[in-house]
Design a protein around this motif. Structure first.
Motif, PDB file in Angstrom:
ATOM      1  N   VAL A 123     -11.137  28.408  -7.443  1.00 18.16           N
ATOM      2  CA  VAL A 123     -12.265  27.535  -8.219  1.00 18.16           C
ATOM      3  C   VAL A 123     -13.610  27.345  -7.461  1.00 18.16           C
ATOM      4  O   VAL A 123     -13.299  27.012  -6.411  1.00 18.16           O
ATOM      5  CB  VAL A 123     -11.758  26.693  -8.934  1.00 18.16           C
ATOM      6  N   ILE A 124     -14.726  27.707  -8.295  1.00 16.19           N
ATOM      7  CA  ILE A 124     -15.965  27.301  -7.784  1.00 16.19           C
ATOM      8  C   ILE A 124     -16.794  26.858  -8.943  1.00 16.19           C
ATOM      9  O   ILE A 124     -16.642  27.315  -9.940  1.00 16.19           O
ATOM     10  CB  ILE A 124     -16.250  28.655  -7.069  1.00 16.19           C
ATOM     11  N   MET A 125     -17.988  26.316  -8.549  1.00 15.70           N
ATOM     12  CA  MET A 125     -18.924  26.108  -9.735  1.00 15.70           C
ATOM     13  C   MET A 125     -19.683  27.450 -10.035  1.00 15.70           C
ATOM     14  O   MET A 125     -19.799  28.493  -9.510  1.00 15.70           O
ATOM     15  CB  MET A 125     -20.290  25.187  -8.973  1.00 15.70           C
ATOM     16  N   PRO A 126     -20.156  27.690 -11.250  1.00 12.54           N
ATOM     17  CA  PRO A 126     -20.870  28.920 -11.904  1.00 12.54           C
ATOM     18  C   PRO A 126     -21.959  29.071 -10.931  1.00 12.54           C
ATOM     19  O   PRO A 126     -22.361  28.262 -10.131  1.00 12.54           O
ATOM     20  CB  PRO A 126     -21.241  28.307 -13.045  1.00 12.54           C
ATOM     21  N   PHE A 127     -22.130  30.144 -10.688  1.00 13.57           N
ATOM     22  CA  PHE A 127     -23.265  30.939 -10.059  1.00 13.57           C
ATOM     23  C   PHE A 127     -24.828  30.209 -10.401  1.00 13.57           C
ATOM     24  O   PHE A 127     -25.558  29.751  -9.458  1.00 13.57           O
ATOM     25  CB  PHE A 127     -23.291  32.351  -9.997  1.00 13.57           C
ATOM     26  N   GLU A 128     -24.942  29.707 -11.542  1.00 14.41           N
ATOM     27  CA  GLU A 128     -26.060  29.347 -12.164  1.00 14.41           C
ATOM     28  C   GLU A 128     -26.287  27.944 -11.372  1.00 14.41           C
ATOM     29  O   GLU A 128     -27.336  27.228 -11.278  1.00 14.41           O
ATOM     30  CB  GLU A 128     -25.835  28.996 -13.605  1.00 14.41           C
ATOM     31  N   ARG A 129     -25.346  27.479 -10.858  1.00 12.30           N
ATOM     32  CA  ARG A 129     -25.480  26.096 -10.174  1.00 12.30           C
ATOM     33  C   ARG A 129     -25.615  26.291  -8.640  1.00 12.30           C
ATOM     34  O   ARG A 129     -25.451  25.198  -8.114  1.00 12.30           O
ATOM     35  CB  ARG A 129     -24.407  25.214 -10.550  1.00 12.30           C
ATOM     36  N   LEU A 130     -25.671  27.560  -8.154  1.00 10.21           N
ATOM     37  CA  LEU A 130     -26.041  27.907  -6.648  1.00 10.21           C
ATOM     38  C   LEU A 130     -27.110  26.707  -6.008  1.00 10.21           C
ATOM     39  O   LEU A 130     -26.502  26.223  -5.056  1.00 10.21           O
ATOM     40  CB  LEU A 130     -26.538  28.991  -6.480  1.00 10.21           C
ATOM     41  N   HIS A 131     -27.944  26.532  -6.666  1.00  6.25           N
ATOM     42  CA  HIS A 131     -28.992  25.729  -5.913  1.00  6.25           C
ATOM     43  C   HIS A 131     -28.765  24.219  -5.901  1.00  6.25           C
ATOM     44  O   HIS A 131     -29.653  23.433  -5.236  1.00  6.25           O
ATOM     45  CB  HIS A 131     -30.423  26.118  -6.541  1.00  6.25           C
ATOM     46  N   GLU A 132     -27.708  23.689  -6.405  1.00  4.49           N
ATOM     47  CA  GLU A 132     -27.597  22.500  -6.714  1.00  4.49           C
ATOM     48  C   GLU A 132     -26.502  21.847  -5.314  1.00  4.49           C
ATOM     49  O   GLU A 132     -26.574  20.644  -5.027  1.00  4.49           O
ATOM     50  CB  GLU A 132     -26.429  21.998  -7.884  1.00  4.49           C
ATOM     51  N   TYR A 133     -26.265  22.851  -4.570  1.00  7.33           N
ATOM     52  CA  TYR A 133     -25.327  22.679  -3.455  1.00  7.33           C
ATOM     53  C   TYR A 133     -26.286  23.461  -2.138  1.00  7.33           C
ATOM     54  O   TYR A 133     -26.240  24.648  -2.103  1.00  7.33           O
ATOM     55  CB  TYR A 133     -24.065  23.363  -3.467  1.00  7.33           C
ATOM     56  N   LYS A 134     -26.539  22.538  -1.407  1.00  2.00           N
ATOM     57  CA  LYS A 134     -27.220  23.187  -0.084  1.00  2.00           C
ATOM     58  C   LYS A 134     -26.226  22.984   1.179  1.00  2.00           C
ATOM     59  O   LYS A 134     -25.547  21.657   1.458  1.00  2.00           O
ATOM     60  CB  LYS A 134     -28.412  22.423   0.240  1.00  2.00           C
ATOM     61  N   ASP A 135     -26.326  23.912   2.099  1.00  2.00           N
ATOM     62  CA  ASP A 135     -25.517  23.694   3.342  1.00  2.00           C
ATOM     63  C   ASP A 135     -26.348  22.871   4.256  1.00  2.00           C
ATOM     64  O   ASP A 135     -27.610  23.135   4.361  1.00  2.00           O
ATOM     65  CB  ASP A 135     -25.275  25.088   3.970  1.00  2.00           C
ATOM     66  N   PRO A 136     -25.588  21.706   4.595  1.00  2.20           N
ATOM     67  CA  PRO A 136     -26.505  20.791   5.447  1.00  2.20           C
ATOM     68  C   PRO A 136     -27.005  21.248   6.736  1.00  2.20           C
ATOM     69  O   PRO A 136     -28.126  20.966   7.221  1.00  2.20           O
ATOM     70  CB  PRO A 136     -25.673  19.599   5.615  1.00  2.20           C
TER      71      PRO A 136
END
Length: 182
Positions: A123-136
């Protein structure tokens, strides 16, 4: 790829294409249908697994206890990976993520033999929410948290159960993973 030819739009398009393929394919559709059918029967059998599974966050504590009761360690987990108990439990945990955090199921339509986790659903967040998560560290373009329920069980079986705040009930890894989506 050199810095001169790297284009962030190309990476975005490639990431989106992979996400679409993992979201809509016969392997995933078949697995989901099979587990939903199994769960309906599994949930009705009051005596076997208790019935009354409600897809709530607290029900993950109950699932954790069930897995610990029936599977003693990582080797046994992999030996029983394709049993009804483990497959339905994986589906259930993923469904709790979906229903409480808005994730979606994914599965590689053409898994690689060299990468065993590519054969398993996640399971993963929808692609539309990609930019809510940043690789530190700024390395991964797609830093959305993802969870393979089988991997979650592996973590459970490698750790001691934690006492819950409600008087000794088993809590820990399964419910704690829901915090990854913040």
């Amino acid at each position: 790829m050199s810095d001169e030819t790297w284009d962030p739009e190309d990476e975005h398009a490639a990431c989106e294409r992979i996400d679409r393929r993992h979201a809509d394919n016969p392997r995933l559709t078949g697995w989901l249908a099979e587990q939903r059918d199994r769960f309906d029967d599994w949930d009705r059998r009051e005596g076997r697994h208790g019935g009354g599974w409600d897809f709530s966050e607290p029900s993950l504590d109950r699932m954790e206890a069930l897995i610990r009761e029936h599977i003693t360690g990582p080797d046994e987990l992999f030996a029983q990976e394709h049993t009804e108990l483990v497959q339905v439990a994986c589906w259930y945990v993923g469904e709790v993520h979906n229903r409480t955090r808005g994730t979606q199921w994914r599965m590689d339509p053409e898994p690689a033999d060299t990468h065993p986790w590519s054969k398993r659903p996640y399971v993963i967040m929808p692609f539309e929410r990609l930019h809510e998560y940043k690789d530190p560290e700024g390395i991964d373009y797609d830093a959305r948290p993802q969870h393979h329920p089988l991997s979650s069980f592996l973590g459970l079986l490698s750790a001691e159960p934690a006492a819950g705040a409600g008087g000794g009930s088993v809590t820990g890894s399964l419910r704690g993973e829901l915090d990854d989506y913040r």
